[in-house]
Scaffold this motif. Structure first.
Motif, PDB file in Angstrom:
ATOM      1  N   LYS A 183     -31.945  99.328  21.094  1.00 44.86           N
ATOM      2  CA  LYS A 183     -31.814 100.667  20.602  1.00 44.86           C
ATOM      3  C   LYS A 183     -30.257 100.899  20.256  1.00 44.86           C
ATOM      4  CE  LYS A 183     -36.159 101.956  21.996  1.00 44.86           C
ATOM      5  NZ  LYS A 183     -36.952 102.557  21.263  1.00 44.86           N
ATOM      6  N   THR A 184     -29.928 101.977  19.459  1.00 41.14           N
ATOM      7  CA  THR A 184     -28.608 102.164  19.224  1.00 41.14           C
ATOM      8  C   THR A 184     -27.923 103.133  20.115  1.00 41.14           C
ATOM      9  OG1 THR A 184     -29.330 103.934  17.778  1.00 41.14           O
ATOM     10  CG2 THR A 184     -29.052 101.964  16.582  1.00 41.14           C
ATOM     11  N   VAL A 185     -28.711 103.419  21.299  1.00 40.32           N
ATOM     12  CA  VAL A 185     -28.108 104.270  22.346  1.00 40.32           C
ATOM     13  C   VAL A 185     -26.953 103.628  23.315  1.00 40.32           C
ATOM     14  CG1 VAL A 185     -28.792 105.973  24.251  1.00 40.32           C
ATOM     15  CG2 VAL A 185     -30.398 105.562  22.252  1.00 40.32           C
ATOM     16  N   GLU A 186     -25.945 104.156  23.555  1.00 40.91           N
ATOM     17  CA  GLU A 186     -24.942 103.819  24.345  1.00 40.91           C
ATOM     18  C   GLU A 186     -25.350 103.605  25.613  1.00 40.91           C
ATOM     19  OE1 GLU A 186     -20.635 104.860  23.578  1.00 40.91           O
ATOM     20  OE2 GLU A 186     -21.169 105.734  25.316  1.00 40.91           O
ATOM     21  N   LYS A 187     -25.082 102.251  26.268  1.00 45.24           N
ATOM     22  CA  LYS A 187     -25.355 102.122  28.004  1.00 45.24           C
ATOM     23  C   LYS A 187     -24.167 102.135  28.591  1.00 45.24           C
ATOM     24  CE  LYS A 187     -28.250  99.266  30.731  1.00 45.24           C
ATOM     25  NZ  LYS A 187     -28.924  98.199  30.896  1.00 45.24           N
ATOM     26  N   LYS A 188     -23.788 102.923  29.585  1.00 47.48           N
ATOM     27  CA  LYS A 188     -22.446 102.657  30.277  1.00 47.48           C
ATOM     28  C   LYS A 188     -22.968 102.236  31.717  1.00 47.48           C
ATOM     29  CE  LYS A 188     -19.224 105.794  29.534  1.00 47.48           C
ATOM     30  NZ  LYS A 188     -18.580 107.144  29.115  1.00 47.48           N
ATOM     31  N   GLU A 189     -22.343 100.958  32.220  1.00 44.20           N
ATOM     32  CA  GLU A 189     -22.555 100.960  33.577  1.00 44.20           C
ATOM     33  C   GLU A 189     -21.222 100.667  34.177  1.00 44.20           C
ATOM     34  OE1 GLU A 189     -25.340  97.716  32.918  1.00 44.20           O
ATOM     35  OE2 GLU A 189     -26.671  98.580  33.998  1.00 44.20           O
ATOM     36  N   GLY A 190     -21.118 100.722  35.463  1.00 45.64           N
ATOM     37  CA  GLY A 190     -19.834 100.517  36.371  1.00 45.64           C
ATOM     38  C   GLY A 190     -20.179 100.432  37.505  1.00 45.64           C
ATOM     39  N   THR A 191     -19.020  99.987  38.331  1.00 45.23           N
ATOM     40  CA  THR A 191     -19.107  99.595  39.785  1.00 45.23           C
ATOM     41  C   THR A 191     -18.080 100.557  40.455  1.00 45.23           C
ATOM     42  OG1 THR A 191     -17.907  97.904  39.689  1.00 45.23           O
ATOM     43  CG2 THR A 191     -20.253  97.407  39.573  1.00 45.23           C
ATOM     44  N   PHE A 192     -18.351 100.761  41.894  1.00 50.45           N
ATOM     45  CA  PHE A 192     -17.354 101.390  42.579  1.00 50.45           C
ATOM     46  C   PHE A 192     -17.710 100.962  44.075  1.00 50.45           C
ATOM     47  CE2 PHE A 192     -19.683 104.664  44.822  1.00 50.45           C
ATOM     48  CZ  PHE A 192     -20.730 104.851  43.849  1.00 50.45           C
ATOM     49  N   SER A 193     -16.706 100.996  44.939  1.00 46.50           N
ATOM     50  CA  SER A 193     -16.917 100.682  46.203  1.00 46.50           C
ATOM     51  C   SER A 193     -16.721 101.814  47.198  1.00 46.50           C
ATOM     52  CB  SER A 193     -16.294  99.476  46.653  1.00 46.50           C
ATOM     53  OG  SER A 193     -14.876  99.554  46.284  1.00 46.50           O
ATOM     54  N   HIS A 194     -17.416 101.782  48.218  1.00 46.03           N
ATOM     55  CA  HIS A 194     -17.080 102.883  49.165  1.00 46.03           C
ATOM     56  C   HIS A 194     -17.290 102.613  50.703  1.00 46.03           C
ATOM     57  CE1 HIS A 194     -16.470 107.149  50.637  1.00 46.03           C
ATOM     58  NE2 HIS A 194     -17.659 107.084  51.077  1.00 46.03           N
ATOM     59  N   ASN A 195     -16.263 102.783  51.625  1.00 46.16           N
ATOM     60  CA  ASN A 195     -16.851 102.096  52.874  1.00 46.16           C
ATOM     61  C   ASN A 195     -17.243 100.936  52.727  1.00 46.16           C
ATOM     62  OD1 ASN A 195     -16.180 104.597  53.926  1.00 46.16           O
ATOM     63  ND2 ASN A 195     -18.289 105.409  54.531  1.00 46.16           N
ATOM     64  N   GLY A 196     -16.526 100.022  52.097  1.00 41.58           N
ATOM     65  CA  GLY A 196     -16.805  98.731  52.208  1.00 41.58           C
ATOM     66  C   GLY A 196     -18.000  98.185  51.241  1.00 41.58           C
ATOM     67  N   ARG A 197     -18.734  99.199  50.598  1.00 40.34           N
ATOM     68  CA  ARG A 197     -20.055  98.817  50.092  1.00 40.34           C
ATOM     69  C   ARG A 197     -19.848  98.943  48.584  1.00 40.34           C
ATOM     70  NH1 ARG A 197     -25.870 100.059  52.475  1.00 40.34           N
ATOM     71  NH2 ARG A 197     -26.072  98.536  50.704  1.00 40.34           N
ATOM     72  N   GLU A 198     -20.392  98.045  47.650  1.00 41.51           N
ATOM     73  CA  GLU A 198     -20.316  98.025  46.256  1.00 41.51           C
ATOM     74  C   GLU A 198     -21.629  98.880  45.833  1.00 41.51           C
ATOM     75  OE1 GLU A 198     -17.063  96.703  45.081  1.00 41.51           O
ATOM     76  OE2 GLU A 198     -18.656  96.088  43.688  1.00 41.51           O
ATOM     77  N   SER A 199     -21.390  99.625  44.780  1.00 37.86           N
ATOM     78  CA  SER A 199     -22.610 100.381  44.254  1.00 37.86           C
ATOM     79  C   SER A 199     -22.336 100.206  42.607  1.00 37.86           C
ATOM     80  CB  SER A 199     -22.382 101.876  44.609  1.00 37.86           C
ATOM     81  OG  SER A 199     -22.711 101.949  46.052  1.00 37.86           O
ATOM     82  N   LEU A 200     -23.508 100.056  42.199  1.00 39.04           N
ATOM     83  CA  LEU A 200     -23.422 100.106  40.759  1.00 39.04           C
ATOM     84  C   LEU A 200     -23.942 101.504  40.195  1.00 39.04           C
ATOM     85  CD1 LEU A 200     -23.495  97.131  39.271  1.00 39.04           C
ATOM     86  CD2 LEU A 200     -25.862  97.899  38.665  1.00 39.04           C
ATOM     87  N   VAL A 201     -23.198 101.975  38.917  1.00 36.41           N
ATOM     88  CA  VAL A 201     -23.777 103.300  38.406  1.00 36.41           C
ATOM     89  C   VAL A 201     -24.027 103.084  37.124  1.00 36.41           C
ATOM     90  CG1 VAL A 201     -22.901 105.538  38.215  1.00 36.41           C
ATOM     91  CG2 VAL A 201     -21.610 104.054  39.637  1.00 36.41           C
ATOM     92  N   ALA A 202     -24.918 103.823  36.735  1.00 36.79           N
ATOM     93  CA  ALA A 202     -25.556 103.813  35.450  1.00 36.79           C
ATOM     94  C   ALA A 202     -25.518 105.199  34.866  1.00 36.79           C
ATOM     95  CB  ALA A 202     -26.892 103.291  35.244  1.00 36.79           C
ATOM     96  N   ASP A 203     -24.529 105.274  33.723  1.00 37.38           N
ATOM     97  CA  ASP A 203     -24.862 106.751  33.052  1.00 37.38           C
ATOM     98  C   ASP A 203     -25.916 106.789  32.280  1.00 37.38           C
ATOM     99  OD1 ASP A 203     -21.761 108.365  31.257  1.00 37.38           O
ATOM    100  OD2 ASP A 203     -23.595 109.314  32.414  1.00 37.38           O
ATOM    101  N   LEU A 204     -26.718 107.535  32.690  1.00 35.36           N
ATOM    102  CA  LEU A 204     -27.712 107.526  31.589  1.00 35.36           C
ATOM    103  C   LEU A 204     -27.515 108.548  30.414  1.00 35.36           C
ATOM    104  CD1 LEU A 204     -30.719 107.827  34.326  1.00 35.36           C
ATOM    105  CD2 LEU A 204     -30.103 105.992  32.741  1.00 35.36           C
ATOM    106  N   PRO A 205     -27.950 108.287  29.205  1.00 40.92           N
ATOM    107  CA  PRO A 205     -27.539 109.440  28.120  1.00 40.92           C
ATOM    108  C   PRO A 205     -27.970 110.939  28.585  1.00 40.92           C
ATOM    109  CG  PRO A 205     -29.108 107.703  27.316  1.00 40.92           C
ATOM    110  CD  PRO A 205     -29.037 107.679  28.749  1.00 40.92           C
ATOM    111  N   GLY A 206     -27.216 111.810  28.119  1.00 46.88           N
ATOM    112  CA  GLY A 206     -27.258 113.373  28.263  1.00 46.88           C
ATOM    113  C   GLY A 206     -28.386 113.904  27.332  1.00 46.88           C
TER     114      GLY A 206
END
Lengths: 674, 89
Positions: A39-62
């Motif tokens: 698709k031509t829809v943009e996909k944004k993903e990123g990571t962050f850590s908190h309290n020693g844990r890694e998490s993955l974030v997916a920014d879904l289209p608005g």
């Protein structure tokens, strides 16, 4: 969970709910942008850590909701239902909760753990809105936090909520919403048919609602999954439902309102119309008030016009002495004549016209800036019905005040061809920008201070003309049909931006000057050539011969052959008439202006016209020009929009004919007065 | 919302404020309904800007003899900016 035991969180929310800000704040540089597969829809993903844990974030289209109306929505809901996300963070705009919680309502019934973030709490606070977060949390059964992305301290609460949602696998409590859905006819039966597990991740509540809404992908999947009898039953139940999406939508809004009950304290919210608006929307007083305002504006716009008329008149005094000077300096007569009789005189007329262009542009521009034009559009919206037109036809009319071609193009929003043609046919009666310059100018030359009266009469005749035209053309173009009303959001009144306004007015005046000058000079040159005779007496020229030939007919309409020629020229464009008037009385070969007036010399063109055209005749000319076809460009635009030679020709001939008729009437009225 | 649609059957135009008064609700709720109905395709915004609304969209005006120049000298440059919004069913 990813392979590395990272939590996956999806950010869900309507556009402008602050998703991107939150996403950026969480991930910083640790993000990458790509495309959803295929698709031509943009996909944004990123990571962050908190309290020693890694998490993955997916920014879904608005998106507004989770329907099947767009790729973005389908991608979003498929991603969530697939289970790739461990938790969904749903965002809402705290300053508009009644609206922005719709996403939450559409999410209700999806069995992926979630938590709610009431974002932009700073904005809500500024607006005096207080939200009872605890009450909402209790009703929803999921963590709910108040949040403001720029505020760093709020993030602790955010992380806490996220972790709780993941840990406790909090699923949105839909029991209240379910109760409302059960009110819908057929809901219970349809829900019973929804097989669990067919479309993974969605509860039967959600599926039933979507099916009622006419969600095609869901319906298709369900029909494929259930067998023959049940499928028929489903189809039967669905056939009975009308506008299902509105029905479920109402239930969702009711659920949201109950959720927020006691939860928001927004202070008083009285609906009251501002005083002027109340006057305008009044059934009886609305139109008179609007008309009075516009009329005052128009007449007021003539004030800045006067100084420029003075300048133009001065220019008009140049040809005579200049000509004499050039001849005695040995300049060939033909050059001197063209320069003085054609060019300078044309310029003189155009400059006189400019003042009115400036004034009218300023006034209309100002009225629009302030917001009055929107009210005008509303007031006459309802009048459209009397012409057999829809409310939105009022816009082409308003546009035609500036340019009939624009008005014709403006009818593109009208789907019904008959109504479109009728709208254009009526819009021709509205004097356009050029008319608002030329007509008042000529009126001032002949009638001085009586101009406002003439303008008022012209407007009255215009209304009568439109009413008559609607009756005549309406019969074959439009028929009675069901009309749905329109909703209008009027802009608030506000102070005009003077800088931008004046730049626009000056720009347009300049453009008009250049365009009008071209037209007038060309027409003047053409008529000068036609009236050229070597000997200096105009009666030998082609023009004169033609003129005298048609004069018996033109007299019938109150015009001499000269003014009739001016009328014909105005079919090309209103300023064309000026080109004719400038040369037809001075003639060529005749050197100075003076020779036409039986010995008396006149110092400028204005006086020339006054001496040669009687008041009744002038009145006839003015009315003929005003109600003639707007210009050749409008004719072309009409054809372009209607795609009908037949109708374009009909309208053109009708207008020309009526214009002449009105001229005749005006002439005789003039005779009575003068 | 069904009430809102029903009211519009009489063919008259109404402002958002007037609808709120007639339906005895708030302007915010009316706007919310409009947003919903627009997204679900029940009502449609009337878009005048795509029709010859000013200089920039003048490429489609083949009748403009001298190109977009004459379009602009006749018409408001940026089209009608401040006319509010209209929705129809």
């Amino acid at each position: 969970m990813t392979n590395k035991n990272e939590t996956v969180m999806a950010l869900l929310g309507q556009p402008n709910s602050g998703k991107s800000t939150l996403f950026n704040a969480l991930t910083g540089m640790r993000q990458h942008v790509g495309n959803w597969p295929g698709k031509t829809v943009e996909k944004k993903e990123g990571t962050f850590s908190h309290n020693g844990r890694e998490s993955l974030v997916a920014d879904l289209p608005g998106t507004y909701s989770l329907s099947a109306n767009s790729d973005e929505e389908i991608i979003t809901r498929d991603y969530i239902a697939s289970g790739k996300a461990d938790v969904v963070c749903i965002l809402a705009d705290s300053s508009q909760l009644e609206r922005s919680l719709y996403m939450l309502a559409d999410y209700a019934g999806i069995n992926v753990p979630c938590f709610l973030v009431l974002n932009m709490s700073d904005v809500a606070e500024l607006q005096g809105k207080k939200v009872n977060v605890k009450a909402i949390e209790e009703k929803l059964g999921i963590p709910v936090v108040s949040f403001s992305a720029p505020d760093r301290k709020g993030y602790d609460v955010f992380y806490e909520a996220m972790e709780r949602a993941v840990r406790e696998k909090t699923i949105l409590d839909t029991s209240d919403l379910e109760k409302r859905y059960e009110e819908l006819e057929g809901y219970n039966d349809i829900k019973a048919l929804m097989k669990e597990g067919v479309v993974a991740g969605y509860s039967s509540t959600w599926l039933a609602a979507k099916v009622i809404e006419g969600d095609e992908p869901v319906i298709a999947k369900m029909k494929a999954a259930i067998g023959g009898d049940e499928k028929k039953k489903l189809e039967m139940l669905l056939a009975k439902i009308d506008k299902g999406v509105v029905q479920t939508g109402e239930r969702k809004f009711a659920w949201i309102d109950e959720l927020l009950e006691g939860g928001i304290d927004a202070g008083e919210n009285n609906v009251s119309l501002r005083k002027f608006d109340r006057l305008i929307t009044h059934r009886v007083w609305g139109k008179p008030v609007v008309i009075a305002v516009v009329l005052l504006g128009l007449i007021g716009s003539f004030i800045p016009a006067l100084p420029l008329m003075g300048v133009g008149m001065l220019i008009g005094m140049i040809p005579d002495p200049l000509y004499n000077g050039m001849i005695s300096a040995g300049c060939p007569m033909i050059i001197a004549t063209v320069l003085c009789d054609v060019l300078i005189r044309s310029a003189a007329f155009v400059v006189q016209m400019l003042g009115f262009v400036f004034g009218v542009t300023l006034v209309f521009g100002l009225l629009e800036e302030i917001g009055v034009m929107a009210r005008v559009s509303y007031v006459f919206d309802n009048t459209m019905g009397k012409f057999g037109l829809q409310g939105k036809s009022v816009m082409p009319f308003l546009i035609s005040f500036g340019c009939t071609m624009g008005g014709a193009a403006g009818t593109r929003v009208i789907d019904n061809w008959g109504q479109k043609v009728l709208t254009i046919a009526l819009a021709w009666a509205v004097p356009c920008g050029a008319a608002w310059a030329v007509i008042p100018m000529l009126s001032t030359i002949f009638f001085g201070a009586w101009v406002p009266v003439i303008i008022v009469v012209i407007l009255l005749v215009m209304v009568l003309h439109m009413w008559l035209t609607a009756k005549i053309f309406g019969r074959s173009l439009v028929k009675e049909e069901d009309r749905y009303g329109m909703i209008m959001e009027l802009p608030p009144y506000h102070k005009p931006k003077w800088g931008a306004l004046f730049r626009y007015v000056f720009g347009r005046t300049k453009d008009t000057f250049i365009r009008a000058l071209k037209v007038v000079v060309i027409v003047a040159l053409a008529f000068w050539l036609l009236s050229y005779t070597g000997g200096g007496d105009i009666s030998g020229s082609i023009l004169y011969k033609i003129g005298h030939f048609v004069e018996p007919v033109t007299k019938f309409f109150g015009m001499s052959w000269q003014t009739f020629m001016a009328f014909i020229a105005s079919s090309l464009g209103k300023e064309g008439a000026l080109g004719v008037l400038g040369t037809i009385y001075s003639g060529t070969g005749t050197i100075s202006v003076g020779s036409m007036v039986g010995g008396e010399t006149v110092s400028n063109i204005n006086e020339l016209l006054v001496q040669n055209i009687s008041k009744p005749e002038a009145l006839a000319l003015i009315f003929a020009m005003t109600f003639n076809m707007p210009c050749i460009v409008a004719l072309a635009a009409t054809y372009q929009e209607t795609h009908s030679v037949k109708w374009t020709a009909r309208i053109a001939l009708y207008y020309t004919g009526v214009a002449l008729l009105l001229a005749g009437i005006a002439y005789h009225v003039g005779l009575l007065i003068w | 919302m069904e009430e809102l649609i029903e009211i519009l059957r009489d063919g008259k135009s109404r402002t958002v404020e007037m609808m709120a008064i007639e339906l005895n609700t708030t302007v915010e709720k009316i706007r919310r309904d409009i947003e919903f109905l627009e997204h679900t395709g029940v009502i449609k915004k009337v878009d005048f800007q795509t029709a010859c609304g000013g200089g920039s969209s003048c490429d489609g005006c083949t009748s403009c003899g001298t190109g977009s120049k004459s379009c602009q000298s006749c018409m408001p440059k940026e089209g009608f900016q401040n006319m509010g919004t209209m929705w129809e069913i």
